[in-house]
Write a protein that holds these residues in place. Structure first.
Motif, PDB file in Angstrom:
ATOM      1  N   THR A  74       0.716  -1.104  -0.007  1.00  0.00           N
ATOM      2  CA  THR A  74       0.024  -0.244   0.065  1.00  0.00           C
ATOM      3  C   THR A  74       0.918   1.123   0.207  1.00  0.00           C
ATOM      4  O   THR A  74       2.244   1.344   0.854  1.00  0.00           O
ATOM      5  N   GLY A  75       0.692   2.177  -0.808  1.00  0.00           N
ATOM      6  CA  GLY A  75       0.905   3.700  -0.105  1.00  0.00           C
ATOM      7  C   GLY A  75       0.167   4.704   0.002  1.00  0.00           C
ATOM      8  O   GLY A  75      -0.907   4.428  -0.329  1.00  0.00           O
ATOM      9  N   ILE A  76       0.721   5.525   0.367  1.00  0.00           N
ATOM     10  CA  ILE A  76      -0.031   6.514   1.064  1.00  0.00           C
ATOM     11  C   ILE A  76       0.631   7.605   0.139  1.00  0.00           C
ATOM     12  O   ILE A  76       0.784   7.866   0.346  1.00  0.00           O
ATOM     13  N   ILE A  77      -1.017   8.256  -0.079  1.00  0.00           N
ATOM     14  CA  ILE A  77      -0.503   9.748  -0.171  1.00  0.00           C
ATOM     15  C   ILE A  77      -1.173  10.486   0.338  1.00  0.00           C
ATOM     16  O   ILE A  77      -2.975  10.626   0.651  1.00  0.00           O
ATOM     17  N   ILE A  78      -0.993  11.490   0.684  1.00  0.00           N
ATOM     18  CA  ILE A  78      -1.176  12.971   1.981  1.00  0.00           C
ATOM     19  C   ILE A  78      -1.444  13.824   1.015  1.00  0.00           C
ATOM     20  O   ILE A  78      -0.769  14.802   0.378  1.00  0.00           O
ATOM     21  N   GLN A  99       2.424  17.030   9.571  1.00  0.00           N
ATOM     22  CA  GLN A  99       3.444  16.544  10.779  1.00  0.00           C
ATOM     23  C   GLN A  99       2.738  15.834  10.874  1.00  0.00           C
ATOM     24  O   GLN A  99       3.450  14.304  11.066  1.00  0.00           O
ATOM     25  N   ALA A 100       1.511  16.224  11.392  1.00  0.00           N
ATOM     26  CA  ALA A 100       1.504  14.718  12.553  1.00  0.00           C
ATOM     27  C   ALA A 100       0.367  13.859  11.637  1.00  0.00           C
ATOM     28  O   ALA A 100       1.021  12.690  10.951  1.00  0.00           O
ATOM     29  N   ALA A 101      -0.163  14.274  10.817  1.00  0.00           N
ATOM     30  CA  ALA A 101      -0.479  12.876   9.174  1.00  0.00           C
ATOM     31  C   ALA A 101       1.182  12.349   9.341  1.00  0.00           C
ATOM     32  O   ALA A 101       0.386  11.359   8.949  1.00  0.00           O
ATOM     33  N   VAL A 137       3.234  12.842  -0.097  1.00  0.00           N
ATOM     34  CA  VAL A 137       2.429  14.006  -0.303  1.00  0.00           C
ATOM     35  C   VAL A 137       2.530  14.908  -1.324  1.00  0.00           C
ATOM     36  O   VAL A 137       3.375  15.115  -1.902  1.00  0.00           O
ATOM     37  N   VAL A 138       0.984  15.391  -1.216  1.00  0.00           N
ATOM     38  CA  VAL A 138       0.608  16.511  -2.792  1.00  0.00           C
ATOM     39  C   VAL A 138       0.900  17.421  -2.610  1.00  0.00           C
ATOM     40  O   VAL A 138      -0.076  17.707  -1.063  1.00  0.00           O
ATOM     41  N   LEU A 139       1.294  18.632  -2.704  1.00  0.00           N
ATOM     42  CA  LEU A 139       1.560  20.208  -2.620  1.00  0.00           C
ATOM     43  C   LEU A 139       1.312  20.767  -3.409  1.00  0.00           C
ATOM     44  O   LEU A 139       1.043  20.089  -4.522  1.00  0.00           O
ATOM     45  N   GLY A 140       1.236  21.865  -2.994  1.00  0.00           N
ATOM     46  CA  GLY A 140       0.343  22.623  -4.026  1.00  0.00           C
ATOM     47  C   GLY A 140       0.496  23.742  -3.761  1.00  0.00           C
ATOM     48  O   GLY A 140       1.220  24.951  -3.438  1.00  0.00           O
TER      49      GLY A 140
END
Length: 193
Positions: A2-6, A31-33, A47-50
């Motif tokens: 499994t890959g996690i995407i935040i 950071q908590a997530a 993590v996907v940032l924008g």
């Protein structure tokens, strides 16, 4: 595997500042997530940032995660879902499932995330259930990867949940009903919890 995407690309317009960087119990919400995700039985945490990426990136230095920047973040959460899955599969093409987390659900626990992963079955969507709805954190089996990569705009994953309701396995997470979208929500979090 499994890959996690935040998903952390939103502009936090109702908050008025980057809610990913709001402090709670000595960490930012993001950071908590990440911390909870890293405690889970997964292959990779990303993590996907924008929006606000320049403010957020310094808070992630040294963490064992992969960071993706969605240039189309203004198109909505759907674009970050699609982009995150595409980028993650480039790094880990053999993933069996992906699990999406949000940064604004402060009561997510590693235990809950692991329960979703443990309940994964081929062809299923394992979703959190709270407040008479289904939502994140949510895990998709690989049979949905191609459709996840086609999500556009602000649709989010709700469209797939509704399309495949007979394949959805809900897992209770009453604490998921609380999220941090406004300054008032943050005050309640800081004052009550």
């Amino acid at each position: 595997m499994t890959g996690i995407i935040i998903l952390a690309a939103g502009a936090s317009s109702r908050m008025g500042s980057a809610k990913q960087n709001l402090l709670y119990r000595g960490q930012t919400l993001l950071q908590a997530a990440i911390s909870k995700a890293l405690q889970c039985d997964c292959e990779i945490v990303s993590v996907v940032l924008g929006a606000n990426a320049a403010e957020i990136v310094p808070t992630l230095i040294g963490l064992p995660i992969k960071t993706f920047f969605n240039e189309r973040w203004k198109d909505g959460m759907g674009s970050s879902i699609a982009y995150g899955v595409k980028e993650l599969l480039i790094i880990h093409p053999n993933l069996d499932s992906v699990l999406f987390l949000l940064t604004d659900q402060p009561f997510i626990s590693a235990d809950h995330i692991n329960k979703l992963i443990e309940h994964r079955q081929q062809g299923q969507i394992v979703t959190s259930a709270y407040n008479n709805t289904l939502g994140p954190p949510i895990l998709f089996d690989k049979v949905y990867f191609s459709e996840l990569m086609e999500i556009k705009g602000s649709e989010g994953a709700k469209k797939l949940i509704n399309k495949y309701l007979n394949k959805v396995l809900p897992y209770p997470f009453e604490a998921g009903a609380f999220d941090v979208d406004t300054p008032e929500d943050y005050e309640r979090l800081a004052g009550k919890y």
